[in-house]
Design an enzyme around this catalytic site. Sequence first.
Site, PDB file in Angstrom:
ATOM      1  CB  SER A  14     -13.198 -11.826  -3.770  1.00 37.42           C
ATOM      2  OG  SER A  14     -12.420 -11.772  -4.925  1.00 37.42           O
ATOM      3  CB  SER A  15      -8.527 -12.712  -1.408  1.00 38.62           C
ATOM      4  OG  SER A  15      -8.553 -11.394  -1.795  1.00 38.62           O
ATOM      5  CD  GLU A  75      -2.739  -7.603   1.057  1.00 35.57           C
ATOM      6  OE1 GLU A  75      -3.257  -8.694   1.382  1.00 35.57           O
ATOM      7  OE2 GLU A  75      -2.884  -7.083  -0.057  1.00 35.57           O
ATOM      8  CG  HIS A 132      -3.992   6.410  -2.830  1.00 31.10           C
ATOM      9  ND1 HIS A 132      -3.798   6.210  -4.178  1.00 31.10           N
ATOM     10  CD2 HIS A 132      -2.782   6.195  -2.247  1.00 31.10           C
ATOM     11  CE1 HIS A 132      -2.529   5.901  -4.401  1.00 31.10           C
ATOM     12  NE2 HIS A 132      -1.888   5.877  -3.243  1.00 31.10           N
ATOM     13  CB  THR A 167      14.838  -9.915  -0.323  1.00 32.51           C
ATOM     14  OG1 THR A 167      13.797 -10.292   0.579  1.00 32.51           O
ATOM     15  CG2 THR A 167      14.285  -8.922  -1.325  1.00 32.51           C
ATOM     16  CE  LYS A 211      12.368 -15.069  -4.965  1.00 30.74           C
ATOM     17  NZ  LYS A 211      11.608 -15.481  -6.082  1.00 30.74           N
ATOM     18  CB  SER A 259      11.598 -15.270 -12.050  1.00 34.30           C
ATOM     19  OG  SER A 259      11.931 -14.685 -10.828  1.00 34.30           O
ATOM     20  CG  HIS A 297       5.258  -8.112   6.951  1.00 32.46           C
ATOM     21  ND1 HIS A 297       5.827  -6.901   6.622  1.00 32.46           N
ATOM     22  CD2 HIS A 297       6.046  -9.054   6.414  1.00 32.46           C
ATOM     23  CE1 HIS A 297       6.925  -7.113   5.927  1.00 32.46           C
ATOM     24  NE2 HIS A 297       7.081  -8.413   5.788  1.00 32.46           N
ATOM     25  NE  ARG A 348       2.298   6.453   6.543  1.00 29.00           N
ATOM     26  CZ  ARG A 348       2.063   5.144   6.551  1.00 29.00           C
ATOM     27  NH1 ARG A 348       2.669   4.357   7.434  1.00 29.00           N
ATOM     28  NH2 ARG A 348       1.241   4.607   5.705  1.00 29.00           N
ATOM     29  CE1 TYR A 408       8.458  -9.753   1.274  1.00 24.42           C
ATOM     30  CE2 TYR A 408       7.330  -9.322   3.331  1.00 24.42           C
ATOM     31  CZ  TYR A 408       8.448  -9.213   2.546  1.00 24.42           C
ATOM     32  OH  TYR A 408       9.538  -8.556   3.000  1.00 24.42           O
ATOM     33  CG  ASP A 452     -11.230 -22.989 -17.300  1.00 25.27           C
ATOM     34  OD1 ASP A 452     -10.914 -22.257 -16.336  1.00 25.27           O
ATOM     35  OD2 ASP A 452     -12.014 -22.617 -18.192  1.00 25.27           O
ATOM     36  CG  HIS A 479       8.667  -5.141  10.523  1.00 24.82           C
ATOM     37  ND1 HIS A 479       9.095  -6.216   9.793  1.00 24.82           N
ATOM     38  CD2 HIS A 479       7.714  -4.545   9.771  1.00 24.82           C
ATOM     39  CE1 HIS A 479       8.421  -6.258   8.654  1.00 24.82           C
ATOM     40  NE2 HIS A 479       7.581  -5.254   8.620  1.00 24.82           N
ATOM     41  CG  HIS A 480       4.364  -2.933   9.921  1.00 24.51           C
ATOM     42  ND1 HIS A 480       4.448  -2.168   8.791  1.00 24.51           N
ATOM     43  CD2 HIS A 480       4.606  -4.206   9.521  1.00 24.51           C
ATOM     44  CE1 HIS A 480       4.713  -2.940   7.750  1.00 24.51           C
ATOM     45  NE2 HIS A 480       4.817  -4.179   8.162  1.00 24.51           N
ATOM     46  CD1 TRP A 484      -2.673   1.695   4.682  1.00 22.87           C
ATOM     47  CD2 TRP A 484      -3.278  -0.398   4.157  1.00 22.87           C
ATOM     48  NE1 TRP A 484      -1.561   0.889   4.810  1.00 22.87           N
ATOM     49  CE2 TRP A 484      -1.908  -0.402   4.487  1.00 22.87           C
ATOM     50  CE3 TRP A 484      -3.884  -1.604   3.784  1.00 22.87           C
ATOM     51  CZ2 TRP A 484      -1.130  -1.567   4.471  1.00 22.87           C
ATOM     52  CZ3 TRP A 484      -3.097  -2.759   3.771  1.00 22.87           C
ATOM     53  CH2 TRP A 484      -1.739  -2.724   4.118  1.00 22.87           C
TER      54      TRP A 484
HETATM   55  C1  HEM Z   1      13.744  -6.424   2.267  1.00 24.66           C
HETATM   56  C2  HEM Z   1      12.474  -6.453   2.368  1.00 24.66           C
HETATM   57  C3  HEM Z   1      11.653  -5.544   3.262  1.00 24.66           C
HETATM   58  C4  HEM Z   1      11.887  -5.125   4.533  1.00 24.66           C
HETATM   59  C5  HEM Z   1      13.069  -5.507   5.418  1.00 24.66           C
HETATM   60  C6  HEM Z   1      10.800  -4.271   4.908  1.00 24.66           C
HETATM   61  C7  HEM Z   1      10.664  -3.654   6.131  1.00 24.66           C
HETATM   62  C8  HEM Z   1       9.628  -2.808   6.474  1.00 24.66           C
HETATM   63  C9  HEM Z   1       9.458  -2.208   7.763  1.00 24.66           C
HETATM   64  C10 HEM Z   1      10.376  -2.418   8.947  1.00 24.66           C
HETATM   65  C11 HEM Z   1       8.334  -1.441   7.724  1.00 24.66           C
HETATM   66  C12 HEM Z   1       7.712  -0.654   8.850  1.00 24.66           C
HETATM   67  C13 HEM Z   1       8.277   0.679   8.950  1.00 24.66           C
HETATM   68  C14 HEM Z   1       7.511   1.576   9.851  1.00 24.66           C
HETATM   69  O1  HEM Z   1       6.288   1.772   9.651  1.00 24.66           O
HETATM   70  O2  HEM Z   1       8.132   2.097  10.786  1.00 24.66           O
HETATM   71  C15 HEM Z   1       7.803  -1.529   6.411  1.00 24.66           C
HETATM   72  C16 HEM Z   1       6.677  -0.856   5.980  1.00 24.66           C
HETATM   73  C17 HEM Z   1       6.021  -1.145   4.810  1.00 24.66           C
HETATM   74  N1  HEM Z   1       6.486  -1.990   3.825  1.00 24.66           N
HETATM   75 FE1  HEM Z   1       8.254  -3.009   3.806  1.00 24.66          FE
HETATM   76  N2  HEM Z   1       9.936  -4.156   3.877  1.00 24.66           N
HETATM   77  C18 HEM Z   1      10.418  -4.932   2.855  1.00 24.66           C
HETATM   78  C19 HEM Z   1       9.816  -5.132   1.641  1.00 24.66           C
HETATM   79  C20 HEM Z   1       8.542  -4.701   1.338  1.00 24.66           C
HETATM   80  C21 HEM Z   1       7.790  -5.138   0.203  1.00 24.66           C
HETATM   81  C22 HEM Z   1       8.259  -6.156  -0.795  1.00 24.66           C
HETATM   82  C23 HEM Z   1       6.605  -4.480   0.240  1.00 24.66           C
HETATM   83  C24 HEM Z   1       5.430  -4.527  -0.709  1.00 24.66           C
HETATM   84  C25 HEM Z   1       5.428  -4.896  -1.918  1.00 24.66           C
HETATM   85  C26 HEM Z   1       6.612  -3.627   1.384  1.00 24.66           C
HETATM   86  C27 HEM Z   1       5.573  -2.794   1.722  1.00 24.66           C
HETATM   87  C28 HEM Z   1       5.509  -2.058   2.873  1.00 24.66           C
HETATM   88  C29 HEM Z   1       4.401  -1.219   3.230  1.00 24.66           C
HETATM   89  C30 HEM Z   1       3.092  -1.033   2.432  1.00 24.66           C
HETATM   90  C31 HEM Z   1       4.723  -0.623   4.434  1.00 24.66           C
HETATM   91  C32 HEM Z   1       3.946   0.454   5.195  1.00 24.66           C
HETATM   92  C33 HEM Z   1       2.752   0.011   5.841  1.00 24.66           C
HETATM   93  C34 HEM Z   1       2.007   1.153   6.511  1.00 24.66           C
HETATM   94  O3  HEM Z   1       2.463   1.624   7.536  1.00 24.66           O
HETATM   95  O4  HEM Z   1       0.969   1.551   5.990  1.00 24.66           O
HETATM   96  N3  HEM Z   1       7.812  -3.786   2.035  1.00 24.66           N
HETATM   97  N4  HEM Z   1       8.604  -2.374   5.657  1.00 24.66           N
END
Ligand code: HEM
Lengths: 373, 541
Positions: free
Chosen positions: B183-184, B269, B91, B342, B345, B282, B267, B464, B271, B120, B316-317, B156
């Site tokens: 591709s990317s 990714e 998924h 952020t 914005k 915007s 990370h 999770r 963004y 083009d 931070h992950h 994933w």
């Molecule tokens: C203010 C902006 C953001 C902050 C400060 C932030 C912070 C964080 C942090 C600290 C984690 C890790 C948490 C953990 O696993 O313990 C996380 C996870 C995640 N964030 Fe954000 N985030 C922000 C914006 C975004 C945006 C814009 C996206 C995507 C469009 C995003 C997608 C994700 C995803 C997919 C994960 C989980 C990844 C995984 O464990 O599989 N975040 N974020």
Amino acid sequence: MKKLKLLITGLGIATFGEANADYALNLSPGVTQLSRDIYDLHMYILWICVAIGVGVYGMMVYSIMHHRKSKGVVPAHFHENTKLEVIWTIIPFVILLAMAIPATKVMIEAYDTSASDMTVKVTGYQWKWRYTYLDNGIDFFSTLDAKSNEARQLGVRSNPEAVPNYLLEVDKPLVIPAGKKVRFLFTAADVIHSWWVPKFGWKKDAIPGYVTDAWTKVEQPGIYRGQCAELCGRDHGFMPIVVDVKSEADYNKWVEAQKAQAQKAVTDAAKTYSMAELMAKGEEVYNASCAGCHMANGEGMQGMFPAIKGSAVATGDLNTHLDVVVKGKGQMMPAFGDSLSPVEIAAVVTYQRNGFGNNKGDLVQPSDVSARN
Amino acid sequence: MTEATHEEHAIHDEHIAHGHHDEHDHHGPAKGFMRWVFTTNHKDIGTLYLVTALIMFMVGGAMALVIRAELFEPGMQYVDPNFFNQMTTLHALIMVFGAVMPAFVGFANWMIPMMIGAPDMALPRMNNWSFWILPFAFVMLASTLFMDGGAPAAGWTLYPPLVLQGGAHLPFAIFTVHLLGMSSIMGAINIIVTVFNMRAPGMTLMKLPLFVWTWVITAFLLITVMPVFAGAVTMLLTDKFFGTSFFNAAGGGDPVLYQHLFWFFGHPEVYIMILPSFGVISTIIPTFARKPLFGYSSMVYATASIGFLSFIVWAHHQYTVGMPLAGELYFTYATMLIAVPTGVKVFNWVATMWKGAMTFETPMLFAIAFVVLFTMGGFTGLMMSISPADLQYHDTYFIVAHFHYVLVPGAVFALFAGTYYWLPKWTGHMYDEKLGKLHFWLSTVSVNVLFFPQHFLGLAGMPRRIPDYAVQFAEFNAMSSVGAFIFGFAQLIFVWVVIKAIRGGEKATDEVWEGASEHGLEWTLPSPPPYHTWTTAPDIK
Ligand code: HEM
Ligand SMILES: [Cu+2]
């Protein structure tokens, strides 16, 4: 602020009824100083976010209500305001600073494992925990209890509500004394796991080949529950953690009892057992340790886990069978040499060779197992 | 641009478009299926990307429904835990690499040349390649479902050692990642070259539409991080099959090294998925507020700073892996900093609405929902950046709620907003506004029923990636599953609206939206635009 919180909680209750009173909306403040500090930090940043949210969403709602074309508004043309833009860049910095300082304090506290009173080594296995008390040599495994295990099998159509502490109960909890600083060392035998008891305020990864540490000091005796938090394979959802925090006196009694039991295990391993004893014990061990993959009926799972019923190993050479159980096989079959006692292995192998219609008639004694180790 | 030059432009363009047709009739689209196989036309390739993304969105969505069905109540009802893990893994991979990313590449292909006055993309043949790799990659990934031991099931993030326990699927999953990466990267190079070399005269960098800016920055992120991801998974491959021990402590390696490499990619990714959304939002808000975007240059700088910061916050992950204290604190501070650009914005979007004369057609509704709900995800992100608090949040449903708020009512809503916004331009027909609004309201209500309770679940202690749970989590899981099914089926309305607009409907004007021609060159072209546009560059004042 208080009202908003009440409103949210109230809405929750209104929707879900009182049937299940122990559902929670928020972190628990927990049962240690550290967990309360983390909780306070959480509430502090939550309210900061709520306050910013009220401001931003308030402006948006006002704008959406009033600045509509349908109200005959003529659009303004401004598209810049340096002063404003500088202000709303600086203010967040200041807010962040106000969050970073307490965060730093709590993180330093969380990392301070010094001056501990005792140390427990925690090893993650697929899918159970092993607790080794480095101060007195107590060493045991802790797995999902039999009732939950039975009820969680696919197709059983169980009623989980009827199982006490469904999925949050183990056969043997970790026991620690109240009021003592306990240091934990974490590692793993196979893949990465993560040890998490929410009421203690933290989780820590258990990584094969590495040792990480953390600590807790629980004030009150009680039972505290948690789960593995890092995806660790098929039964990741089924390796709970239960910590039984005892008063110091009770803890000491427990330690004595454990030592006596260890002594007994040594003498037990030297005994010989009857078929009936081994089969009864074997079924118990099988259901706790093997049925997760090979299934309670011994038929395994097509393409993933081989059947025991009629299997070449379980009906073939006894020593090969013992080796598979003691030393494991391939990526998926764990080595049970560490986690099960010789008596348990003897019993379960006897059960596998005679149950499921295998009827080999073999009787395996603990001494046969010790010989293969 | 001033009003007067605009009028002139529109006439001028009309002229070009027609003149062009007379002279180069043989340059129209080829007939039949081969048109799509051999096409080098940015509009055709854009369409291919968008259609693929929509199909993958439905496939990934179906998998999500399998997950939510199993989680509807405690107990194991429908699938084996192993299959459950395969579903969560596929998924996520499909939604990230199959739906969201290709959809934004589709937008880029369609819109960037039209927005910057280029005929083009700069490298049209490579463009064909970078699309046609995708279907093969996804067929390969899907084929793992039928292999011995099934599809990848380690999440994933593909963390070792768990992922190395996988069976036959592993090399296929890894080659899929390689193909997606190629591709990317090709797509990203194409975008950068196009924007830097093919802008119409007078289109200076600081006049670029924000969507183009966000894509340029995204393209740099892609080029930087995709090779790191490809390298990391190749190391998995050699660990599994060629006896190396990069991630095996027993052989002198380090399982956590993989996590550092993964998140150095992962990370940025996230963004990569959100920056183009910022660009879309915007673009849309000023049109429907009938007001220029507030703080154009600060938007550009904020996007660039987010892009930069995204490279230095990866761990931070990994707050719970046992980093040194100094590491924990550094990553906490750096991550918190992302909240500043952020925030800028979000403030700018609100200021753009402020004192505008807003109308609320479907694209604007989705854009507003984006601002509100993406900000929710930003708040939880900020909370999670605080490492001691994240010791609780990490790997729980709180995280699941966070990233779904930024990805679903974030990136996916931006995709809906952009589709409704440009669909009349692409097809020449207005979409069905009633159905569009129905799609909006159903989606917005259900997405919150789906994801909001997950905050509570995480805080209350639900990890999770588990297929079954303790009974105290039952109510919120049930609620979440109900939301999921409503959300899932609401998307069929979207598919229908798109098909309907392709097949016919009220003729769209060139400008489509009142005053839109002040907001971008694309609105000065006919609806639908001729097969080749801007063969003579427009003049930009
Ligand atoms: C203010 C902006 C953001 C902050 C400060 C932030 C912070 C964080 C942090 C600290 C984690 C890790 C948490 C953990 O696993 O313990 C996380 C996870 C995640 N964030 Fe954000 N985030 C922000 C914006 C975004 C945006 C814009 C996206 C995507 C469009 C995003 C997608 C994700 C995803 C997919 C994960 C989980 C990844 C995984 O464990 O599989 N975040 N974020
Ligand atoms: Cu685990």
